[in-house]
Design a protein around this motif. Sequence first.
Motif, mmCIF file in Angstrom:
data_model
loop_
_atom_site.group_PDB
_atom_site.id
_atom_site.type_symbol
_atom_site.label_atom_id
_atom_site.label_comp_id
_atom_site.label_asym_id
_atom_site.label_seq_id
_atom_site.Cartn_x
_atom_site.Cartn_y
_atom_site.Cartn_z
ATOM 1 N N ALA A 177 49.773 72.366 41.447
ATOM 2 C CA ALA A 177 50.999 72.929 40.971
ATOM 3 C C ALA A 177 52.184 72.014 41.511
ATOM 4 O O ALA A 177 53.104 71.899 40.564
ATOM 5 N N VAL A 178 51.957 71.336 42.576
ATOM 6 C CA VAL A 178 53.216 70.570 42.955
ATOM 7 C C VAL A 178 53.004 69.140 42.704
ATOM 8 O O VAL A 178 54.063 68.474 42.277
ATOM 9 N N SER A 179 51.840 68.656 42.528
ATOM 10 C CA SER A 179 51.856 67.039 42.344
ATOM 11 C C SER A 179 52.201 66.772 41.012
ATOM 12 O O SER A 179 51.949 67.257 40.041
ATOM 13 N N GLY A 180 53.283 65.614 41.226
ATOM 14 C CA GLY A 180 53.747 65.236 39.916
ATOM 15 C C GLY A 180 54.778 66.098 39.138
ATOM 16 O O GLY A 180 55.327 65.536 38.218
ATOM 17 N N MET A 181 55.269 67.101 39.926
ATOM 18 C CA MET A 181 56.123 68.025 39.381
ATOM 19 C C MET A 181 57.503 67.374 39.769
ATOM 20 O O MET A 181 57.823 67.345 41.020
ATOM 21 N N GLN A 182 58.626 67.283 38.758
ATOM 22 C CA GLN A 182 59.749 66.841 39.211
ATOM 23 C C GLN A 182 60.672 67.912 39.478
ATOM 24 O O GLN A 182 60.724 68.806 38.858
ATOM 25 N N ILE A 183 61.329 67.960 40.873
ATOM 26 C CA ILE A 183 62.032 68.763 41.478
ATOM 27 C C ILE A 183 63.706 68.623 41.481
ATOM 28 O O ILE A 183 64.063 67.634 41.681
ATOM 29 N N ARG A 184 64.188 69.726 40.832
ATOM 30 C CA ARG A 184 65.742 69.335 40.757
ATOM 31 C C ARG A 184 66.241 70.695 41.205
ATOM 32 O O ARG A 184 66.043 71.558 41.445
ATOM 33 N N ASP A 185 67.630 70.127 41.506
ATOM 34 C CA ASP A 185 68.480 71.326 42.301
ATOM 35 C C ASP A 185 70.046 71.140 41.752
ATOM 36 O O ASP A 185 70.412 70.051 41.081
ATOM 37 N N GLU A 186 70.505 72.280 41.285
ATOM 38 C CA GLU A 186 71.740 72.251 40.618
ATOM 39 C C GLU A 186 72.876 71.448 41.752
ATOM 40 O O GLU A 186 73.800 70.668 40.968
ATOM 41 N N GLU A 187 72.632 71.519 42.989
ATOM 42 C CA GLU A 187 73.604 70.637 43.760
ATOM 43 C C GLU A 187 73.286 69.233 43.911
ATOM 44 O O GLU A 187 74.201 68.346 43.897
ATOM 45 N N HIS A 188 72.048 69.064 44.056
ATOM 46 C CA HIS A 188 71.756 67.634 44.610
ATOM 47 C C HIS A 188 70.947 66.921 43.096
ATOM 48 O O HIS A 188 70.480 65.817 43.255
ATOM 49 N N GLY A 189 70.966 67.642 42.154
ATOM 50 C CA GLY A 189 70.279 66.917 40.948
ATOM 51 C C GLY A 189 68.858 66.560 40.909
ATOM 52 O O GLY A 189 68.009 67.728 41.666
ATOM 53 N N SER A 190 68.221 65.576 40.713
ATOM 54 C CA SER A 190 66.850 65.213 40.737
ATOM 55 C C SER A 190 66.668 64.678 41.989
ATOM 56 O O SER A 190 67.216 64.012 42.829
ATOM 57 N N LEU A 191 65.411 65.646 42.796
ATOM 58 C CA LEU A 191 64.801 65.295 44.063
ATOM 59 C C LEU A 191 63.849 64.246 44.041
ATOM 60 O O LEU A 191 63.133 64.288 45.265
ATOM 61 N N GLY A 192 63.063 64.046 43.047
ATOM 62 C CA GLY A 192 61.891 63.421 42.659
ATOM 63 C C GLY A 192 60.620 64.161 42.799
ATOM 64 O O GLY A 192 60.778 65.305 42.709
ATOM 65 N N THR A 193 59.517 63.454 42.823
ATOM 66 C CA THR A 193 58.206 64.363 43.009
ATOM 67 C C THR A 193 57.553 64.341 44.210
ATOM 68 O O THR A 193 57.867 62.995 45.195
ATOM 69 N N PHE A 194 56.615 65.232 44.333
ATOM 70 C CA PHE A 194 56.205 65.099 45.930
ATOM 71 C C PHE A 194 54.688 65.683 45.722
ATOM 72 O O PHE A 194 54.148 66.231 44.453
ATOM 73 N N THR A 195 54.097 65.328 46.745
ATOM 74 C CA THR A 195 52.583 65.560 46.897
ATOM 75 C C THR A 195 52.386 66.335 48.017
ATOM 76 O O THR A 195 53.338 66.529 48.885
ATOM 77 N N LEU A 196 51.319 66.973 48.128
ATOM 78 C CA LEU A 196 51.001 68.135 49.316
ATOM 79 C C LEU A 196 49.562 67.804 50.023
ATOM 80 O O LEU A 196 48.812 67.120 49.380
ATOM 81 N N SER A 197 49.559 67.867 51.345
ATOM 82 C CA SER A 197 48.300 67.674 52.021
ATOM 83 C C SER A 197 48.155 69.311 52.569
ATOM 84 O O SER A 197 48.870 69.853 53.128
ATOM 85 N N VAL A 198 46.723 69.428 52.043
ATOM 86 C CA VAL A 198 46.500 71.045 52.292
ATOM 87 C C VAL A 198 45.289 70.924 53.015
ATOM 88 O O VAL A 198 44.247 70.337 52.841
ATOM 89 N N ALA A 199 45.264 72.066 54.273
ATOM 90 C CA ALA A 199 44.021 72.220 54.696
ATOM 91 C C ALA A 199 43.586 73.577 54.883
ATOM 92 O O ALA A 199 44.558 74.532 54.794
ATOM 93 N N VAL A 200 42.080 73.735 54.843
ATOM 94 C CA VAL A 200 41.659 75.103 55.014
ATOM 95 C C VAL A 200 40.633 75.125 56.083
ATOM 96 O O VAL A 200 40.012 74.196 56.409
ATOM 97 N N ALA A 201 40.703 76.509 56.680
ATOM 98 C CA ALA A 201 39.701 76.538 57.843
ATOM 99 C C ALA A 201 39.729 78.405 57.726
ATOM 100 O O ALA A 201 40.580 79.017 57.314
ATOM 101 N N GLY A 202 38.240 78.760 58.223
ATOM 102 C CA GLY A 202 37.952 80.047 57.783
ATOM 103 C C GLY A 202 37.336 80.723 58.947
ATOM 104 O O GLY A 202 36.656 79.920 59.769
ATOM 105 N N PHE A 203 37.527 82.118 59.464
ATOM 106 C CA PHE A 203 36.963 82.687 60.344
ATOM 107 C C PHE A 203 35.852 83.840 59.397
ATOM 108 O O PHE A 203 36.202 84.173 58.386
#
Length: 601
Positions: free
Chosen positions: A502-528
């Motif tokens: 959902a985040v990968s490649g999405m252009q993030i914008r803000d009214e005050e700062h304008g375009s903030l660029g695209t971002f990627t995520l590092s995601v980890a999973v552990a279970g009990f």
Amino acid sequence: MHDDRDPGGAGVTASDVTARMIDAASAFGAEPAAADGSPPPAASEAPERAERRVAATSAEGVERALATALASTDALGAFVAEAGRALDLWLVDLWVFDREREVVSYEAAWRHDGANAEELAAVGTVVPLADRPDLALLLERRAPVERHVDDPDLPPETLALMERRGYRSSFDLPLFEDGEVVGVLGLVERRAVRRFDDDERGLLDTVCRLAEVGVWSVCARRVSDEHATLLQSLVDSSHALAATLDQRQVVDRLRRAAGELLPGIEHEVGVWLRNDDDTFARLDDGHDVDGPDDVVAGGTRGPGADRRAEPAPDKLVLRAIERHRPAQARTSGEPTRLIVPLVVPSRTIGYLDIGGRRLRRFSSAEVAVLQALGDLAAVAFEHRRLERAYDRQAAIDPVTGFFTRWYFYDHLYSETARAARYNQPLSVVLVGVDGFERLVIGRGRAAGDAVLRAIARLLLASLRRKVDVACVHGAGEFALLLPNTAPFRPGAALVAQRVREAVSGMQIRDEEHGSLGTFTLSVAVAGFPRHAEDADELGACAVDALAKARALGGDRMQIYGEAPDAFAGDAPAAAPTAEPDDPLSKIILPPDWDEAPDDGS
């Protein structure tokens, strides 16, 4: 009230008590009884004794003597003794009626050989009115009952009973206070048939009038003493409740206080608190729940969301809540149920459901003291709610609205304990924003906050409302708690993959700062319990998996202990997978996860 029932419950019958409780030795000239306690044999002497008594004693003197007896320490005991002497009777006893409790208490008795009468120990016995139909009938008719063995219309069974007990005459006289029957004065004569003349009737009226005063005085003093005791118990309970913030301790203290305030009455106390959606949930033993305002932080679950679903309040509960005062009901043959609303200014936050095991209603005094206890409990629960609200404010990250790091680890312990108790899976998903530190250095903290707010909204769209918990874990990091969710497909791994995509490649914008660029995520999973045996180990496994994902360049999802190139949605061969039609899959993967994430509304 003279029958063959047992007021003492130990082989002593009411007739035994009433047949032998009055000292026949009159203080006004009556002949003494024989040494063995039997009455004088000459019944014809009774009129002579009466003449001597009337000549020796004026009505005024008797009234003074009776009033003096009522002023003594043993008021009712001294009174019946003085009455027995004044009326020259064989036996006098006194019962007091408690209308609200539906009981009669055996308050006093006097007889000739009273010093040697073991049945006098029955004084103080409390008998349910249902066990004394003869008294119940007398109280209902509100008129004296007079019986003599030579009455031609005396029922045969009554005659047989009187002859068996040695009664020649008996009188049961109801006593009144403000038009209500408050007691019964019983008189018995065994020496001869006794009928009162006009002068003796006047004396008898005086005795009854003073007996009513004595009963009222003793009962009023007893009520005053009981109120003082209850007040002290309430004060002690208020101190204990005010000093308690742990909700389980509040419930325990509340139940102990109810037991102290209702001595000898078997009962059960259920405690219910109002949810933020105006439903009510019962506080189970051993579980700490928080009352209203449990759901915060963008729709994720707060500490009280594990409450058991309960049916809607019934009519009795609704009536008590609407009126802001206790309500009780008793179906014929069923125990009484009392609802005490827990009221703080302007609103009801819950109620006490008190079930009595006795087949009678709670008295007005009992209701009043339980209402006072409910008021104290309401303050304690409201204090608890406010404390929790303050804690939540301190536990909320002001940028994202998620819970803070310390809350995550605090809640991780309770969720792991719950998963172990119910043999359910639990997963932790850690999410790190790749390049977040470079963004903050290059464009400032405000731009970094704007990115975190945008990603937080995307995370919420992938979570179950009021079930999953979203927290801030560190600078540019989020932690997600997914109860009842396995780490592999189709559980936490699928959630993690959707979050990353959902985040990968999405252009993030803000009214005050304008375009903030695209971002990627590092995601980890552990279970009990797949990867860890306790909460500490589960958190450490998730941190290790996130570090591994970042070390491999980021923009990836890493399951703890799996190869870096393992497909996120596949479980390892050693882990069993559920077939699509297996009911277990509905537990691990809610139906809405098979569809695209919603907009978080």
